[in-house]
Structures are given as C-alpha cells and as structure tokens.
Design a protein around this motif. Structure first.
Motif, PDB file in Angstrom:
ATOM      1  N   GLU A 194       0.821  -1.215   0.000  1.00  0.00           N
ATOM      2  CA  GLU A 194       0.000   0.000   0.000  1.00  0.00           C
ATOM      3  C   GLU A 194       0.855   1.266   0.000  1.00  0.00           C
ATOM      4  N   SER A 195       1.990   1.235   0.701  1.00  0.00           N
ATOM      5  CA  SER A 195       2.832   2.431   0.769  1.00  0.00           C
ATOM      6  C   SER A 195       3.422   2.765  -0.593  1.00  0.00           C
ATOM      7  N   ALA A 196       3.798   1.740  -1.380  1.00  0.00           N
ATOM      8  CA  ALA A 196       4.355   1.992  -2.711  1.00  0.00           C
ATOM      9  C   ALA A 196       3.301   2.576  -3.646  1.00  0.00           C
ATOM     10  N   LEU A 197       2.059   2.094  -3.538  1.00  0.00           N
ATOM     11  CA  LEU A 197       0.987   2.653  -4.368  1.00  0.00           C
ATOM     12  C   LEU A 197       0.716   4.102  -3.980  1.00  0.00           C
ATOM     13  N   ALA A 198       0.653   4.364  -2.671  1.00  0.00           N
ATOM     14  CA  ALA A 198       0.395   5.729  -2.214  1.00  0.00           C
ATOM     15  C   ALA A 198       1.505   6.673  -2.652  1.00  0.00           C
ATOM     16  N   GLU A 199       2.724   6.187  -2.587  1.00  0.00           N
ATOM     17  CA  GLU A 199       3.891   6.980  -3.004  1.00  0.00           C
ATOM     18  C   GLU A 199       3.781   7.377  -4.469  1.00  0.00           C
ATOM     19  N   ALA A 200       3.189   6.487  -5.292  1.00  0.00           N
ATOM     20  CA  ALA A 200       3.039   6.750  -6.727  1.00  0.00           C
ATOM     21  C   ALA A 200       1.725   7.466  -7.050  1.00  0.00           C
ATOM     22  N   GLY A 201       0.934   7.773  -6.018  1.00  0.00           N
ATOM     23  CA  GLY A 201      -0.333   8.456  -6.233  1.00  0.00           C
ATOM     24  C   GLY A 201      -1.403   7.561  -6.833  1.00  0.00           C
ATOM     25  N   ILE A 202      -1.294   6.254  -6.609  1.00  0.00           N
ATOM     26  CA  ILE A 202      -2.258   5.296  -7.155  1.00  0.00           C
ATOM     27  C   ILE A 202      -3.248   4.909  -6.073  1.00  0.00           C
ATOM     28  N   ARG A 203      -4.539   5.086  -6.363  1.00  0.00           N
ATOM     29  CA  ARG A 203      -5.570   4.710  -5.404  1.00  0.00           C
ATOM     30  C   ARG A 203      -5.780   3.199  -5.447  1.00  0.00           C
ATOM     31  N   LEU A 204      -5.943   2.593  -4.274  1.00  0.00           N
ATOM     32  CA  LEU A 204      -6.148   1.151  -4.178  1.00  0.00           C
ATOM     33  C   LEU A 204      -7.593   0.866  -3.787  1.00  0.00           C
ATOM     34  N   PRO A 205      -8.446   0.487  -4.743  1.00  0.00           N
ATOM     35  CA  PRO A 205      -9.824   0.150  -4.395  1.00  0.00           C
ATOM     36  C   PRO A 205      -9.885  -1.081  -3.501  1.00  0.00           C
ATOM     37  N   ARG A 206     -10.832  -1.098  -2.581  1.00  0.00           N
ATOM     38  CA  ARG A 206     -10.956  -2.232  -1.661  1.00  0.00           C
ATOM     39  C   ARG A 206     -11.204  -3.535  -2.414  1.00  0.00           C
ATOM     40  N   ASN A 207     -11.870  -3.477  -3.577  1.00  0.00           N
ATOM     41  CA  ASN A 207     -12.169  -4.715  -4.304  1.00  0.00           C
ATOM     42  C   ASN A 207     -10.951  -5.310  -5.007  1.00  0.00           C
ATOM     43  N   LEU A 208      -9.794  -4.627  -4.900  1.00  0.00           N
ATOM     44  CA  LEU A 208      -8.565  -5.196  -5.450  1.00  0.00           C
ATOM     45  C   LEU A 208      -7.698  -5.837  -4.362  1.00  0.00           C
ATOM     46  N   ILE A 209      -8.277  -6.006  -3.176  1.00  0.00           N
ATOM     47  CA  ILE A 209      -7.618  -6.735  -2.093  1.00  0.00           C
ATOM     48  C   ILE A 209      -8.446  -7.968  -1.776  1.00  0.00           C
ATOM     49  N   ALA A 210      -7.830  -9.133  -1.858  1.00  0.00           N
ATOM     50  CA  ALA A 210      -8.509 -10.394  -1.548  1.00  0.00           C
ATOM     51  C   ALA A 210      -7.706 -11.127  -0.491  1.00  0.00           C
ATOM     52  N   ASP A 211      -8.378 -11.601   0.526  1.00  0.00           N
ATOM     53  CA  ASP A 211      -7.688 -12.286   1.622  1.00  0.00           C
ATOM     54  C   ASP A 211      -7.360 -13.727   1.260  1.00  0.00           C
ATOM     55  N   GLY A 212      -6.146 -14.159   1.612  1.00  0.00           N
ATOM     56  CA  GLY A 212      -5.723 -15.548   1.447  1.00  0.00           C
ATOM     57  C   GLY A 212      -5.248 -16.107   2.774  1.00  0.00           C
ATOM     58  N   GLN A 213      -4.893 -17.386   2.774  1.00  0.00           N
ATOM     59  CA  GLN A 213      -4.451 -18.066   3.996  1.00  0.00           C
ATOM     60  C   GLN A 213      -3.056 -18.665   3.834  1.00  0.00           C
ATOM     61  N   TYR A 214      -2.277 -18.167   2.877  1.00  0.00           N
ATOM     62  CA  TYR A 214      -0.948 -18.693   2.570  1.00  0.00           C
ATOM     63  C   TYR A 214      -1.025 -20.106   1.991  1.00  0.00           C
ATOM     64  N   THR A 215      -2.170 -20.514   1.463  1.00  0.00           N
ATOM     65  CA  THR A 215      -2.316 -21.841   0.873  1.00  0.00           C
ATOM     66  C   THR A 215      -2.705 -21.702  -0.598  1.00  0.00           C
TER      67      THR A 215
END
Length: 352
Positions: A214-235
């Motif tokens: 998230e910090s790299a996107l913010a640094e580049a001025g790129i908005r991160l929509p919530r629907n582009l984050i999906a939770d995983g379980q490392y599996t």
C-alpha cells in the motif's frame, strides 16, 4: 596397591572430554566450545582440538553432559503455520547449524486458537527438557511464550517479519521494504491497476507485506480500491479463491502481488484456467522464492526470503551460547530479502 590397567584395556577405553583437553593442552570449556562451534576461539586452537578429536575417535557423551546441564541437547521448533515449505526451509537451516554438534532437532506444531496452547508448549519444553526453542510466526509474536521460556530457563529465538525482541532472541526480515520495492517494480513496468492477495489476518508477515504494498501505491499516487484486495491463507486453495475474486472485477487487475509463492502459483493456475496469458495480460509477483517459483511457467518473479539462513542463525544463537556466555553467538538478527526478477512480469497490454 592399585592394579595396573592392562595395555589392551587402556587402548580400548573410550576417551573423555578431559582426555581431549589434556592432549590438546586446553581447558574442558575450550573443548566444549569447539564441539558446539562457538565463534569465541582462534582458528589455531580450534584446529588443534579438532585434530585431537579426530586422532582419538572421541565421541561426545550427550547423556552425561545433559545430566550435568539439566537439559537435553535438543533444539525445538514450535510453530502454527500452514506453509509447509516454510517449515521445511526453516528445518533445513536449523539442521545445517546442528551438523557436527551434539544437538538434535524436534518439532512441535501447536494450535494458536486453542485455549490449551500455552499448557501444550509448557509441557513440550518440560517433557523434552529442551535446551532451546525456535519460535516461528505467527506465534512468535506472542510475548507470553517468550516469558514462559524465560520462566522455564529455556533459551529461545523468535522469528518474524519485524523486530519482536532484543537481538539475542530474534531473527527478522525486511518484509515491508522489499514488498514496496516489488510493487514499485510493477509500477515502473506501467501497471496501475494492481491486485493484492493478502496473507491471513493475525500474521505480522501479512500486515508488513500489505503495508509495503500500500505504501508503494500511495507513493506513486495510485488509489487502491478495496475490491482489489482479496484475503488468502498462505495456501494454494485460498489463492485460487482470492484470484477468482480479483479477476471477476471489471476491469480486472493487470498485475497481482501474492503474499507468498503458494498463492502466486494459484494466481498463475487460475489465470491459465481462464485463458489469461501470463505475463502478456496479467503480471504476477510472489514472495518466498520457494522451489515452485522457478519450476512453473513462466517462472515467477518473487521475493527471495532468506529463511534457511534465518533458521541457521536462530539455531546458532541458541547453541553457541553454551559454555560461552555469548547470547548472540556473533550471529546477525536482521536479514534482507531481495527481489528476483523472472518471466512473470511484463508491461501491461491495456491501460484502464
């Protein structure tokens, strides 16, 4: 008058640590330091003692030393982690450190959601009379386990993705910084709509990696929509479910960062199932650099996490303190992960 010991009996008698010390002209503590690979010796002394050990065929008696120490020569791994490859890599590093010493390794999985976890860990340490333990994430983040080890007189090292303890009791990596670097690499390729397959809630590694992303996107001025984050379980299985959610978005991401290689492989699998070309239509970055990363096609761009080196250092921090009074054994506490660029990343063919 005492009877003389027959020559053949003397020849067959097993040498003791006292014999080695006498023949090498050093103290018993120095011999012990050589056996346990302590760095607190000059090389001439180390080689002289090793030569006597080789010439006499001396084999340390761990039972006798354990009796004197009040501990067995056992290093435990305590974990509650779904990532089998991570556990295997950690074991490899620890076994490398224990090679040619008196120590052996034992492994204890626990359930961090269980009300009896602390009792289980207490029982494990006491029953095995452990000399020390390596505590793996996410339970390494539990300060209560560190307090329990101190109470029981059991040495410990905590592994994590950020500082958890003082240098003598931790090995940590720079997850946040290196994930930010990986995300900047995707941005430099021209990607703006980048999805994240996040790690499990409650894992410090998952939080550090997400914050770096998230910090790299913010640094580049790129908005991160919530629907582009999906939770995983490392599996792998959770990676498929997360990827399907991301690819169902309109428009879908042109790149996906997955918080470990298992899930990155799942991103690749799901893309192929849908007829999406990698990297032409979808770029993928993983984390760990496990063997799977270089064996799939295209090979995965990923973050090389030095977990074998971290496991080796954790074990050496434990065993090199024996008879030396050196809590850290000269071992590092912070390890730098690095970005490995392979064939799964390319500039996007569309702009949204």
């Amino acid at each position: 008058m005492s009877k003389a010991v027959p020559a053949e009996k003397r020849a067959s008698a097993k040498p003791t640590i006292n014999d080695i010390a006498r023949l090498a002209g050093v103290s018993k503590k120095t011999v012990s330091r050589v056996i346990n690979q302590s760095p607190l010796l000059n090389e001439d002394t180390r080689e002289k003692v090793k030569a006597v050990i080789r010439d006499t065929g001396y084999v340390p008696n761990p039972q006798a030393r354990a009796l004197a120490l009040g501990r067995n020569f056992l290093i435990g791994i305590i974990h509650d982690n779904p990532n089998a490859q991570m556990i295997l890599n950690m074991q490899q590093g620890i076994l490398e450190a224990l090679r040619d010493t008196e120590f052996e390794m034992v492994v204890r999985p626990v359930d961090r959601g269980s009300a009896t976890m602390m009792d289980d860990i207490r029982s494990f340490i006491m029953r095995q009379r452990l000399y020390g333990v390596v505590i793996m994430p996410p339970i390494s983040e539990n300060d209560e386990i560190a307090r329990l080890c101190r109470e029981l007189g059991c040495r410990y090292v905590r592994m994590g993705s950020a500082r958890l303890d003082d240098d003598a009791h931790m090995v940590a990596s720079n997850d946040r910084d290196v994930v930010a670097e990986a995300t900047r690499y995707l941005i430099a390729q021209g990607h703006r709509r980048i999805g994240l397959v996040a790690g499990p809630h409650g894992f410090r590694s998952a939080r550090e990696r997400r914050e770096g992303f998230e910090s790299a996107l913010a640094e580049a001025g790129i908005r991160l929509p919530r629907n582009l984050i999906a939770d995983g379980q490392y599996t792998f299985e959770s990676g498929i479910t997360a990827t399907e959610s991301l690819l169902d978005q309109s428009p879908p991401p042109t790149a996906i960062f997955a918080s470990n290689d298992e899930m990155a492989a799942a991103v690749l699998y799901t893309a192929r199932e849908r007829g999406i070309a990698v990297p032409e239509e979808l770029s993928i970055v993983g984390f760990d650099d496990t063997p799977i990363a270089s064996r799939v096609w295209p090979p995965l761009t990923t973050v090389r996490w030095p977990i074998v080196a971290m496991g080796r250092s954790a074990a050496l921090k434990l065993i090199r303190g024996l008879d030396s009074g050196d809590d850290e054994g000269g071992e590092p506490s912070t390890f730098l992960s690095t970005l490995v660029r392979r064939g799964s990343v390319a500039p996007p063919t569309r702009t949204d």
